[in-house]
Design an enzyme around this catalytic site. Sequence first.
Site, PDB file in Angstrom:
ATOM      1  CD  GLU A 183      -3.106  -0.871   0.205  1.00 12.77           C
ATOM      2  OE1 GLU A 183      -3.081   0.159  -0.483  1.00 12.77           O
ATOM      3  OE2 GLU A 183      -4.001  -1.731   0.122  1.00 12.77           O
ATOM      4  CG  ASP A 319      -6.205  -7.446  -6.704  1.00 10.41           C
ATOM      5  OD1 ASP A 319      -5.119  -7.553  -6.121  1.00 10.41           O
ATOM      6  OD2 ASP A 319      -7.152  -6.777  -6.239  1.00 10.41           O
ATOM      7  CD  GLU A 437     -15.607  -4.557  -1.499  1.00  9.83           C
ATOM      8  OE1 GLU A 437     -14.414  -4.702  -1.203  1.00  9.83           O
ATOM      9  OE2 GLU A 437     -16.021  -3.571  -2.137  1.00  9.83           O
ATOM     10  CD  GLU A 500     -10.978  -1.760  -7.637  1.00 14.52           C
ATOM     11  OE1 GLU A 500      -9.950  -1.617  -6.951  1.00 14.52           O
ATOM     12  OE2 GLU A 500     -12.110  -1.346  -7.268  1.00 14.52           O
ATOM     13  CB  THR A 589      -2.607  -1.420  -8.913  1.00 14.26           C
ATOM     14  OG1 THR A 589      -3.850  -2.093  -8.714  1.00 14.26           O
ATOM     15  CG2 THR A 589      -1.933  -1.159  -7.566  1.00 14.26           C
TER      16      THR A 589
END
EC number: 3.2.1.-
Length: 598
Positions: A183, A319, A437, A500, A589
């Site tokens: 992160e 992912d 979600e 996304e 990302t």
Amino acid sequence: MFTLGRRRILFAFLAAFIILTVWRAWELSASTGGAMPEKPMTGYTKYEPDKDYFWRNIKHNFPIDSFRPVPTSAAASLPPVQATFAAESAEDKKIRLGRQNDIKESFLKAWKSYKKYAWLRDEVTPVSGSYKDTFGGWGATLIDSLDTLWIMGLKDEFDEAVYDVAENALFLSTSDREINVFETTIRFLGGLLSAYDLSGDKRLLTKAHNVGDMLYKAFDTPNHLPITRWNLHDAAYGYKQEAQSTTLLAEIGSLCMEFTRLSIITKDPKYYDAVQKISELLADSQTKTKLPGMWPHVVDAQKEYFDAGTTYTLGGMADSTYEYFPKMMALLGQKDGIYNDMYTRSMEAANTNLFYRPMSPTSQDILFPGFVDIKDDDPSRKKDLMPASGHLTCFTGGMLALGGKLTSNNDHLSWGEKLTNGCVWAYKSFTTGVMPETFYLTPCADRESCPWNEATWHADVMKVHEAGGGTKEAADIIKKERLPEGFAKVMDSRYILRPEAIESVFIMYRITGDKQWQEKAWEMWKAIDNMTSTKLANSAVDSMNPPEGEDVKMSDSMESFWLGETLKYFYLIFAEPELVSLDEWVFNTEAHPFRRLR
């Protein structure tokens, strides 16, 4: 051995550095009356690395003497990504710019609230008007938003923000016990690199270099693989550390873009060398896993064993490792090599084992990615598809569209379109116009032909709810859970402002030039803004599918990716196609664009 005396010296150095920084901040506050200076410093023309920066000078326990060379130019001419766009009528332009301005106004509302209530903190709370620190207290929203400010043409706000980043974003220590290296890399390092790439402001490169050297210390392990949940306090004291035996695939496989771009800009090969080793280990193990072509969502970094887990998915915890394969091709201009190979193999495996067509009332030809569990002790390697999907899998359409263009693979382009349309369908399926979600869908037995069958849907609802009744009980569950046709269960009904789905819609628009994608984006935007807007900004909601007659409940949370990703993609889909062209830039990302090698 790290002696007590040396430890005291190190601690004293760190304490002195922090005291000096606090003193400088006090002086700045005193000189401005506590307000932001009217004329921020601008125009650093020469890059000067912070030679005395703490993390740059701390000793490594397992130093490396030689490094892989850094690519300096594109190795090949890749096919173009963006479409050739048709001329725009005056009326169409007026509509497009009106929509773009609506999104920009929402950004400005949220940005002003962040400045007022949470400046230099990680997040603003969009209902109560307070703040919270979720990523080390280093100003996640501030740094995540820098490139959005630049892209939206908010240059005064950008200059003010850069001034405070240069003066106050220290990246020395944190009150958190540990930091998430992934992160921190995608938000902070990625945000600083992107803002530098766009603006050329050397202060941002200085900060990015500092963050890179802090994170590089997480690779100071016996096998030089990173500690993804990292106790940087122990690292600061010089204690020896080692990579963890339980590591999420996404958190170790999704560092390559940011570290590679840092090496390219600074011409220091150590960052590229560190992440390229991970990529080479992934490539070497790809055909040897329980699901050849893919890796489980859990790996053992300590033993360099990349088939430790049993779940294979393109969703959360895995992912962005897959996402970065075609993006590394674009970043480096590499038509052939391990990134092309890993992308192609993994997507062929995903198509065979994970992609499924959900049953829908209109028999729409769409796809979603599910997941499979393969047990170590199962000699048959049974691969039962679980048709569970969610917001985090919605990046796959855009990934396949980009990868399909770069590899000239029309099958991938087709899959990408169907996957993206699947997420658009999921948005439209709910009364609020927003997707939950995570959820289960009723899968078709055949991807080529799938007529609607209500009895099959009802049976699936009973199965996933572990109920034993008949049609009436299924109907009761559907009514109670407010399930749209085709949805068997909603496991997590939150909407947390995720980007996304619009990310894939944006990429589909840029590679096709088809304005229908703009219309789909606008419908998504209206639904999201209508559901999440507060007086101060936009808030995540506890459930996007409330009972009839009830309002959604705001969760008083606005992660930094709302300004850094979601609003950026919505803005760009209504921008001129030349703004951040996919033929010149590639997004990490966290939606931070990096300049591609030419």
